[in-house]
Design a protein around this motif. Structure first.
Motif, PDB file in Angstrom:
ATOM      1  N   ALA A 121      -3.454   2.670   2.349  1.00 51.79           N
ATOM      2  CA  ALA A 121      -3.871   1.426   1.692  1.00 51.79           C
ATOM      3  C   ALA A 121      -2.943   0.311   2.135  1.00 51.79           C
ATOM      4  CB  ALA A 121      -3.836   1.591   0.168  1.00 51.79           C
ATOM      5  N   GLY A 122      -3.403  -0.919   1.951  1.00 49.51           N
ATOM      6  CA  GLY A 122      -2.582  -2.100   2.183  1.00 49.51           C
ATOM      7  C   GLY A 122      -2.098  -2.217   3.618  1.00 49.51           C
ATOM      8  N   VAL A 164      -8.445 -10.759   5.776  1.00 47.66           N
ATOM      9  CA  VAL A 164      -7.015 -10.840   5.499  1.00 47.66           C
ATOM     10  C   VAL A 164      -6.462  -9.431   5.626  1.00 47.66           C
ATOM     11  CG1 VAL A 164      -7.190 -10.519   2.991  1.00 47.66           C
ATOM     12  CG2 VAL A 164      -5.330 -11.895   3.924  1.00 47.66           C
ATOM     13  N   GLU A 165      -5.148  -9.305   5.764  1.00 42.93           N
ATOM     14  CA  GLU A 165      -4.533  -8.010   6.064  1.00 42.93           C
ATOM     15  C   GLU A 165      -4.402  -7.157   4.809  1.00 42.93           C
ATOM     16  OE1 GLU A 165      -3.209 -10.949   6.560  1.00 42.93           O
ATOM     17  OE2 GLU A 165      -2.979 -11.308   8.691  1.00 42.93           O
ATOM     18  N   MET A 166      -5.524  -6.939   4.124  1.00 39.21           N
ATOM     19  CA  MET A 166      -5.520  -6.117   2.923  1.00 39.21           C
ATOM     20  C   MET A 166      -6.651  -5.108   3.052  1.00 39.21           C
ATOM     21  SD  MET A 166      -3.310  -7.496   0.596  1.00 39.21           S
ATOM     22  CE  MET A 166      -3.929  -7.195  -1.034  1.00 39.21           C
ATOM     23  N   THR A 167      -6.634  -4.081   2.191  1.00 36.08           N
ATOM     24  CA  THR A 167      -7.724  -3.098   2.212  1.00 36.08           C
ATOM     25  C   THR A 167      -8.580  -3.265   0.964  1.00 36.08           C
ATOM     26  OG1 THR A 167      -6.067  -1.561   1.386  1.00 36.08           O
ATOM     27  CG2 THR A 167      -6.699  -1.346   3.677  1.00 36.08           C
ATOM     28  N   ASN A 168      -9.786  -2.744   0.987  1.00 34.27           N
ATOM     29  CA  ASN A 168     -10.732  -2.836  -0.133  1.00 34.27           C
ATOM     30  C   ASN A 168     -10.960  -4.274  -0.564  1.00 34.27           C
ATOM     31  OD1 ASN A 168     -11.147  -0.068  -0.383  1.00 34.27           O
ATOM     32  ND2 ASN A 168      -9.236   0.128  -1.534  1.00 34.27           N
ATOM     33  N   TYR A 206      -1.913  -1.860   9.475  1.00 30.70           N
ATOM     34  CA  TYR A 206      -1.054  -1.839  10.658  1.00 30.70           C
ATOM     35  C   TYR A 206      -0.529  -0.447  10.966  1.00 30.70           C
ATOM     36  CZ  TYR A 206      -1.513  -6.812  10.764  1.00 30.70           C
ATOM     37  OH  TYR A 206      -2.049  -8.053  10.856  1.00 30.70           O
ATOM     38  N   ASP A 207      -1.301   0.573  10.593  1.00 31.99           N
ATOM     39  CA  ASP A 207      -0.868   1.955  10.822  1.00 31.99           C
ATOM     40  C   ASP A 207      -0.485   2.204  12.279  1.00 31.99           C
ATOM     41  OD1 ASP A 207      -0.491   4.623   9.734  1.00 31.99           O
ATOM     42  OD2 ASP A 207      -2.136   5.187  11.055  1.00 31.99           O
ATOM     43  N   MET A 208      -1.328   1.711  13.206  1.00 30.62           N
ATOM     44  CA  MET A 208      -1.068   1.995  14.618  1.00 30.62           C
ATOM     45  C   MET A 208       0.220   1.345  15.109  1.00 30.62           C
ATOM     46  SD  MET A 208      -3.068   4.083  15.860  1.00 30.62           S
ATOM     47  CE  MET A 208      -3.239   4.016  17.623  1.00 30.62           C
ATOM     48  N   GLY A 250       0.830  -1.211   0.000  1.00 36.73           N
ATOM     49  CA  GLY A 250       0.000   0.000   0.000  1.00 36.73           C
ATOM     50  C   GLY A 250       0.857   1.250   0.000  1.00 36.73           C
ATOM     51  N   PHE A 251       0.385   2.286   0.639  1.00 39.74           N
ATOM     52  CA  PHE A 251       1.165   3.519   0.732  1.00 39.74           C
ATOM     53  C   PHE A 251       0.607   4.377   1.851  1.00 39.74           C
ATOM     54  CE2 PHE A 251      -2.021   3.827  -2.620  1.00 39.74           C
ATOM     55  CZ  PHE A 251      -2.752   4.936  -2.233  1.00 39.74           C
TER      56      PHE A 251
END
Lengths: 360, 574
Positions: B185-186, B396-400, B191-193, B156-157
């Motif tokens: 994303a991604g 799963v550890e993905m977005t969208n 896992y931003d936190m 992601g980014f």
């Protein structure tokens, strides 16, 4: 006629309330006269409205409030739940309900409803016959709003319920062994509760207790507010001549941190004046408590005194680094409609207790 | 008595406040006044570097690189600074003034004039500092993705915080500042936190000229946590090459650990343009590109699965007892619900003749599955599809994550207010009609079949202890899944099988192909399978958007994938 009415009023209490309200309007003006929103005018309106309550409630009698206290309690619990789902979010917390153009903060009134319900309930239980069931019920009565307000999240207001409950239970006559037991149980459960917290939650609590751990948030505010109060010195810099608080170094300077403005502009003398006025206020409440024979009235007045005192102590304490930073208002002085109204209703109840004291 | 104690405590409290105020205002008053005058306290926030992300072998997928930024404290700058900066940065003076007056977190906090300016310019400015009052060079860290396009959908980014988000996180200033980045994303978002560190800060005492006198307090920034992903970047790179110039997805799952080894989707994008200052134009190109490179075709879109879905129809038939593996149906090349009715064609026009279930899956005979679908209901098929995880967003550890769609009679009633027709059940049975599945859902379905009904929960984290694996099973009998596996083996290994182009010479593989019709465009090409047949180690899915025949295009890619897999992971004997 007028003389009879005047005799029923506890005038020192009224004078201290008016004095504090005037200070509130003056310093709301000083803190925000650069702002175009004219907070001081709104505060005059709130104060005027509040003073009406102050004199109307003695005519309604505190007893009628006590008799509907359970209903009030239920209504405000529902509002607290509702605010969690439908409330306005401001400054990252969900605390406000909009009624037309008015914005109300139900937690301010929930405090009062809880004291009423607690006094009503405990007043009908004889302390000599206290058992676990009545104690648990009393504690549940307090913990429910406490929990709901913590969810908003408003840790500061939620924690106000604890001194209130302790003071009311203490005066009611809870056995000393329960106090000791609760104290020990609390001490033991702290490390256990600590274990279950996530890393970031622990960090939040540590920052709450020691703001210097977070120099960007609470730590910064703590230092700047201490500088503002300290810079006032003995004489103060003069009304409207504060620089620290004016320059927005201190956030929320017309609400939570209004004491910084007073301390900076009127110095130690101004601070003493505020303390003196609160001193008169609390002394009056204690006089009222000692003159009434109604146990429910005693408990009610003590609970109100406890909440107000905790707010005063924490608010002034946090501006000089004695207490952690929390979002609590300074009663009768801070800008804010809900806070002022709730406080005047509470003090109106005190006046009513005084009016209906038995004369002997 | 209690009343007296209480009253005493209250007045002690007020007296404490009085004494403390005396200390702060009268005794220490002059000190605080000197600090307050000329605003001699300044707060410099210290941004925390983000944690890094590694692949399963410790290769860097996301890291930080230093950036030289020109910053200025607007309260300190002198007028000549504007002209000077305008000259060397090639910006109008007005623009520089605008940047100086942008919102700041604290009074006297530096405003950012230009980010990532390059060493030469940075040193040049640093040398001329005495003339440029208030201006300095700040070294900050910028995100960098060394593998660029290779795993962009996974990693992601991040993006700059918006003013609204900044206000929302009021009270969390040790995590979010006005110049903080947030995962968009991604993995960066999920896992931003954890990746996000804890900001620090320095409270400085300066003199009237703004020069440092002393550091009052300091807290160092804490770096965010590092993460290890299950992806093997080397294998992933090779997979991306296989899919080059296609609109396609290829995923490989390790069956033992349930970790993804590769998760490739093309076309992809370069995540670095989202984090590099001054690349707004390139960013817009990716966002506007008609090929939608930002979409992960394996996770974020759903397509008709075509014949791959025959596995589910077969399971429904076996579980319901409608057929046994030996039930035969005749395929004359077409099927009619009633004599003289509409003809539903088999893809093999001259007909497969009489087939049992193994042969029907092996040759992907439509007529066999028309016959089967006619004997069960659409709701039965839908139930088993859902049991196998279709029709809902995968965890799963993905977005969208696309939920896909499993239709049934209630759904159709609700959506179109129409009843479900039996003709639709026939198409449903061969994976057409309204049915939509994402490649990652199909991969999980295959993995569940390969593991004998153990409900597979795929993950992108490598060796993660927190991830408690459930022991849950799907409600499908092991013996029926064995039949399906056996049939999938024939698809590849039999000389009549539709997937024989995927056959490799070193081990036996099991798979199922699909060619999903999307008229008027070219069909989507599918293959999914597991390998080796006897003791499955990996499950995979290959999907090529409008790629044509599954047995040709997707199967060809699957074979190449397995050859690479063998070369990389199977130790050669002798």
């Amino acid at each position: 006629m007028f003389q009879r009415w005047a005799k029923g009023i506890h005038w020192p209490l009224v004078y201290s309330i008016i004095g504090l309200s005037v200070m509130g309007v003056l310093f709301t003006y000083s803190a925000s006269y650069h702002d175009p929103s004219q907070y001081e005018l709104k505060q005059v309106l709130w104060a005027g409205g509040g003073l009406i309550f102050l004199f109307v409630i003695p005519f309604l009698s505190y007893r009628s409030f006590l008799s509907v206290s359970l209903l009030l309690y239920v209504v405000f619990m529902v509002l607290l739940v509702w605010v969690l789902f439908a409330g306005d979010i401001r400054l990252g917390a969900q605390r406000w309900i909009r009624v037309g153009s008015l914005v109300l903060q139900p937690s301010e009134f929930a405090k009062l409803a809880t004291v009423l319900a607690l006094a009503h309930f405990l007043g009908s239980v004889n302390p000599w016959e206290q058992n676990n069931r009545s104690l648990l019920l009393a504690i549940a009565l307090v913990l429910l709003p406490c929990f709901l307000i913590m969810k908003q999240p408003d840790l500061g207001t939620a924690l106000l319920f604890l001194p209130m409950a302790v003071v009311v239970l203490f005066l009611w006559g809870i056995r000393y062994r329960y106090i000791i037991f609760a104290f020990i149980a609390g001490l033991i459960s702290i490390p256990l509760a600590w274990q279950t917290l996530e890393g970031y939650q622990k960090k939040r609590i540590l920052v709450f207790l020691n703001p210097s751990l977070d120099p960007l948030g609470a730590g910064y505010t703590a230092l700047q507010s201490r500088i503002a109060v300290g810079a006032g010195g003995f004489w103060g810099k003069g009304f409207l001549h504060g620089t620290q608080s004016q320059l927005k170094f201190v956030p929320e300077h017309h609400t939570d941190f209004i004491f910084c403005v007073i301390g900076e502009e009127w110095g130690f003398l101004g601070a003493l004046l505020v303390l003196l006025l609160y001193g008169i206020l609390f002394r009056s409440i204690f006089q009222v408590i000692s003159h009434t024979t109604d146990i429910k009235a005693k408990l009610l007045a003590a609970g109100i005194a406890a909440i107000l005192f905790a707010q005063v102590f924490i608010n002034i304490g946090m501006s000089i680094g004695l207490m952690p930073i929390t979002g609590l208002t300074l009663p009768l002085i801070s800008y804010g409609g809900s806070s002022f109204l709730a406080t005047s209703i509470a003090l109106g109840l005190i006046l009513s207790i005084h009016k209906e004291r038995s004369i002997f | 008595m209690r009343f007296l104690i209480l009253r005493f405590l209250f007045f002690i409290g007020l007296a404490t406040l009085g004494v403390s105020l005396f200390r702060v205002q009268v005794i220490k008053g002059p000190y605080y006044r000197s600090l307050g005058e000329k605003n001699r306290i300044r707060l410099i926030p210290l941004e925390a570097p983000r944690g890094r992300v590694f692949d399963r072998n410790g290769r860097l997928m996301a890291t930080n690189r230093p950036s030289y930024d020109i910053v200025a404290t607007p309260e300190d700058v002198t007028p000549e600074v504007f002209g000077y900066l305008s000259n060397i940065l090639n910006l109008s003076e007005q623009e520089i003034r605008n940047r100086m007056s942008a919102r700041r977190e604290y009074p006297f906090a530096p405003a950012v004039i230009e980010e990532d300016v390059g060493r030469t310019l940075a040193f040049h400015i640093e040398e001329r500092r005495p003339e440029l009052q208030g201006v300095r060079i700040r070294i900050s860290s910028l995100r960098h993705y060394p593998y660029a396009e290779t795993a962009s959908h996974i990693i992601g980014f991040i993006g700059k915080i918006s003013p609204a988000e900044y206000d929302k996180y009021d009270g969390q200033r040790d995590r979010y500042g006005l110049q903080s980045w947030i995962g968009r994303a991604g993995i960066e978002r999920i896992y931003d936190m954890r990746l996000r560190g804890w900001r620090g800060g320095r409270q400085l005492e300066v003199n009237a000229k703004g020069e440092l006198m002393s550091v009052l307090s300091e807290r160092k920034a804490e770096v965010g946590e590092d993460l290890s992903l299950s992806i093997d970047l080397e294998f992933q790179t090779r997979m991306m090459e296989l899919l080059k110039d296609k609109h396609a997805s290829l995923m490989v799952l390790d069956l033992e650990s349930e970790e993804f080894v590769a998760l490739a989707s093309t076309p992809s994008f370069n995540p670095n343009v989202f984090v590099t200052p001054g690349q707004g134009k390139e960013r817009m190109e990716f966002l506007r590109d008609k090929n939608a490179p930002l979409i992960d075709r394996g996770v974020s879109s759903a397509y008709p699965p075509g014949s791959v879905f025959k596995l589910v129809t077969a399971i429904a038939g076996l579980e319901k007892g409608t057929i046994t593996p030996d039930s035969h149906f005749n395929c004359p090349g077409y099927f009619q619900l009633k004599p003289g009715g509409r003809k539903y064609h088999c893809w093999y026009k001259s007909g497969h003749g009489s087939l049992n279930l193994y042969e029907a899956i092996e040759r992907s005979c439509n007529v066999y599955f028309y016959n089967l679908a006619k004997r069960v209901t659409a709701d039965d098929i839908a139930r088993y599809a859902r049991e196998l995880g279709l029709g809902e967003a995968l965890q799963v550890e993905m977005t969208n994550i696309a939920p896909g769609l499993v239709p049934d009679s209630a759904w159709k009633k609700n959506k179109y207010n129409e009843k479900w027709y039996q003709g639709e059940t026939l198409s449903f049975g061969i994976g057409q009609t309204y049915l939509l599945t994402s490649p990652i859902q199909i991969l999980r379905l295959t993995a569940t079949i390969a593991k004998g009904g153990k409900f597979v929960e795929p993950t992108l984290l490598h060796n993660h202890p927190e991830k408690a694996r459930s022991k849950e099973r799907v409600a499908i009998r092991e013996e029926n899944l064995k039949v399906i596996r056996r049939a999938m083996l024939n698809v590849v290994q039999s000389d009549y099988g539709t997937g024989q182009l995927a056959r490799v010479d070193f081990e036996k593989m099991a798979a199922k192909t699909g060619t999903a019709q999307v008229p008027p465009k070219t069909a989507h090409s599918w293959i999914t399978g597991f390998f080796p047949y006897a003791k499955p180690e990996i499950a995979f899915v290959v999907f090529v958007e409008h790629g044509g025949s599954g047995g040709v295009v997707a199967a060809g890619i699957a074979k190449e994938m397995l050859d690479i897999w063998r070369a990389m992971y199977v130790p050669t004997v002798g």
